[in-house]
Design an enzyme around this catalytic site. Sequence first.
Site, mmCIF file in Angstrom:
data_model
loop_
_atom_site.group_PDB
_atom_site.id
_atom_site.type_symbol
_atom_site.label_atom_id
_atom_site.label_comp_id
_atom_site.label_asym_id
_atom_site.label_seq_id
_atom_site.Cartn_x
_atom_site.Cartn_y
_atom_site.Cartn_z
ATOM 1 N N GLN A 126 0.834 -1.202 0.000
ATOM 2 C CA GLN A 126 0.000 0.000 0.000
ATOM 3 C C GLN A 126 0.867 1.250 0.000
ATOM 4 O O GLN A 126 1.706 1.430 0.893
ATOM 5 C CB GLN A 126 -0.899 -0.006 1.246
ATOM 6 C CG GLN A 126 -1.814 1.193 1.373
ATOM 7 C CD GLN A 126 -2.602 1.166 2.675
ATOM 8 O OE1 GLN A 126 -2.129 0.643 3.676
ATOM 9 N NE2 GLN A 126 -3.796 1.718 2.669
ATOM 10 N N GLY A 127 0.680 2.129 -0.962
ATOM 11 C CA GLY A 127 1.410 3.385 -1.043
ATOM 12 C C GLY A 127 0.525 4.554 -0.675
ATOM 13 O O GLY A 127 0.042 5.283 -1.564
ATOM 14 N N TYR A 128 0.279 4.735 0.611
ATOM 15 C CA TYR A 128 -0.561 5.837 1.097
ATOM 16 C C TYR A 128 0.287 6.878 1.834
ATOM 17 O O TYR A 128 0.467 7.991 1.378
ATOM 18 C CB TYR A 128 -1.657 5.302 2.031
ATOM 19 C CG TYR A 128 -2.955 4.935 1.354
ATOM 20 C CD1 TYR A 128 -2.974 4.470 0.050
ATOM 21 C CD2 TYR A 128 -4.162 5.031 2.025
ATOM 22 C CE1 TYR A 128 -4.162 4.125 -0.568
ATOM 23 C CE2 TYR A 128 -5.353 4.689 1.423
ATOM 24 C CZ TYR A 128 -5.355 4.238 0.127
ATOM 25 O OH TYR A 128 -6.541 3.914 -0.468
ATOM 26 N N SER A 129 0.812 6.510 3.023
ATOM 27 C CA SER A 129 1.477 7.472 3.899
ATOM 28 C C SER A 129 2.761 8.018 3.280
ATOM 29 O O SER A 129 3.464 7.322 2.537
ATOM 30 C CB SER A 129 1.810 6.824 5.248
ATOM 31 O OG SER A 129 0.635 6.467 5.938
ATOM 32 N N GLU A 244 -10.220 -1.603 5.446
ATOM 33 C CA GLU A 244 -9.033 -1.754 6.298
ATOM 34 C C GLU A 244 -9.427 -1.835 7.759
ATOM 35 O O GLU A 244 -8.758 -2.493 8.560
ATOM 36 C CB GLU A 244 -8.083 -0.567 6.088
ATOM 37 C CG GLU A 244 -6.795 -0.661 6.902
ATOM 38 C CD GLU A 244 -5.906 0.547 6.727
ATOM 39 O OE1 GLU A 244 -4.710 0.426 7.055
ATOM 40 O OE2 GLU A 244 -6.377 1.601 6.289
ATOM 41 N N SER A 381 -4.388 7.547 13.756
ATOM 42 C CA SER A 381 -3.862 7.619 15.119
ATOM 43 C C SER A 381 -5.000 7.808 16.125
ATOM 44 O O SER A 381 -6.054 8.367 15.808
ATOM 45 C CB SER A 381 -2.855 8.760 15.248
ATOM 46 O OG SER A 381 -3.515 10.011 15.219
ATOM 47 N N ASN A 382 -4.772 7.332 17.356
ATOM 48 C CA ASN A 382 -5.815 7.437 18.373
ATOM 49 C C ASN A 382 -6.187 8.884 18.670
ATOM 50 O O ASN A 382 -7.336 9.184 19.000
ATOM 51 C CB ASN A 382 -5.364 6.730 19.652
ATOM 52 C CG ASN A 382 -5.495 5.226 19.545
ATOM 53 O OD1 ASN A 382 -5.759 4.690 18.461
ATOM 54 N ND2 ASN A 382 -5.312 4.529 20.651
#
Length: 398
Positions: A126-129, A244, A381-382
């Site tokens: 996966q190329g997201y971040s 996801e 993130s939380n």
Amino acid sequence: MDLSYSPDEQAFRQEVRRFLADELPKALSDKVRMGEALTKGDHESWHAILNARGWLAPNWPKAYGGAEWNAVQRHIFEEECALLHAPRIVPFGLAMLGPVLQKYGSDAQKAHYLPRILNGDDWWCQGYSEPGAGSDLASLKTRAVRDSDHYIVNGQKTWTTLGQHADMIFCLVRTDPDAKPQEGISFLLIDMATPGIEVRPIVLLDGSAEVNEVWFTDVKVPVQNLVGEENKGWTYAKYLLTHERTNIAGVGFSKAGLEAVKRIARAERTNGRPLIENPHFAARLARAEIDLMALATTNLRMISKAAAGQAPGVESSMLKVKGTVIRQEINDLARRACGPHALPFASEAIEGDNALPGPDYARPVAAQYFNNRKLSIYGGSNEIQRNIIAKTMLGGGR
């Protein structure tokens, strides 16, 4: 028998247990239980076993070769696999890209890529971040410029899980730099063997290198590898993220981890008695178990809604936050229970002939503790999830 499940669901759980008992190789489950790094071959062998049974793609329609299970069946399968230490199914092709192609891909893309995902011919990542574009994904800067029948891609992706094994990567790229951030993004399928792609490993706290940086320098990508419409990639990205996060609570992994902590606490002794009888430790263990029971109940409520065709809402964020907090607490309890035996955490110190002395159950504890610090960061993130909860449940607000 668990009365919260129907007789058909209980029968399905028994079927899954029989399958795992018969088909899950002991050597493979032992590696998972002991926290040893799995090779590409380990993942591929389990992939092939599940595919032969028709259980590799639980969320795919049968028309595409999937099992077409409902949300409760998928939950039961994932829970039993976690409890019996089966490898996690690598999700990128099966649970993420597959549903996107089925909904938005061209007929040619479906015909070519979907069978290859099931057969294991392509390993996807996966190329997201990107650096500076994690939770704020819409600020990504990797560019794709149209040049006749190709796009020319330049930029960097990071935290690319198992990218060192991948043949293919699905990427979010910016195709209109002048549009609003979410409106200038496209979704590309890129062959990792294309000239100009470089994969650089990132060594983590536990000594492993399961994540990577991926660099693109003048990478040529055929226009037919565009999924859907140009500049509509944000729509497809959001759809992918709903898949996801279908098992974001990680209830099965927490249940397996809690049972491991109990076994450790029965074996370890303090002041001449089993640690599990220590009132301070027992109280903390009880709090974790109560929280997990409440999480499991909430998770089942959401799964029941999904089975009835209702889209998950803010509950996904709530499950993400609480689920990761509980798993990290269980990891910490295991580490504390093992005491000084939990000190080694580099992979070379816990595997094979180089393993340091100490009980077998202590070997994976520190590695799991350090690796799972990521749980409260990835998948949103939380801190971001708490903002979503506050904005949705309390309305507006700053």
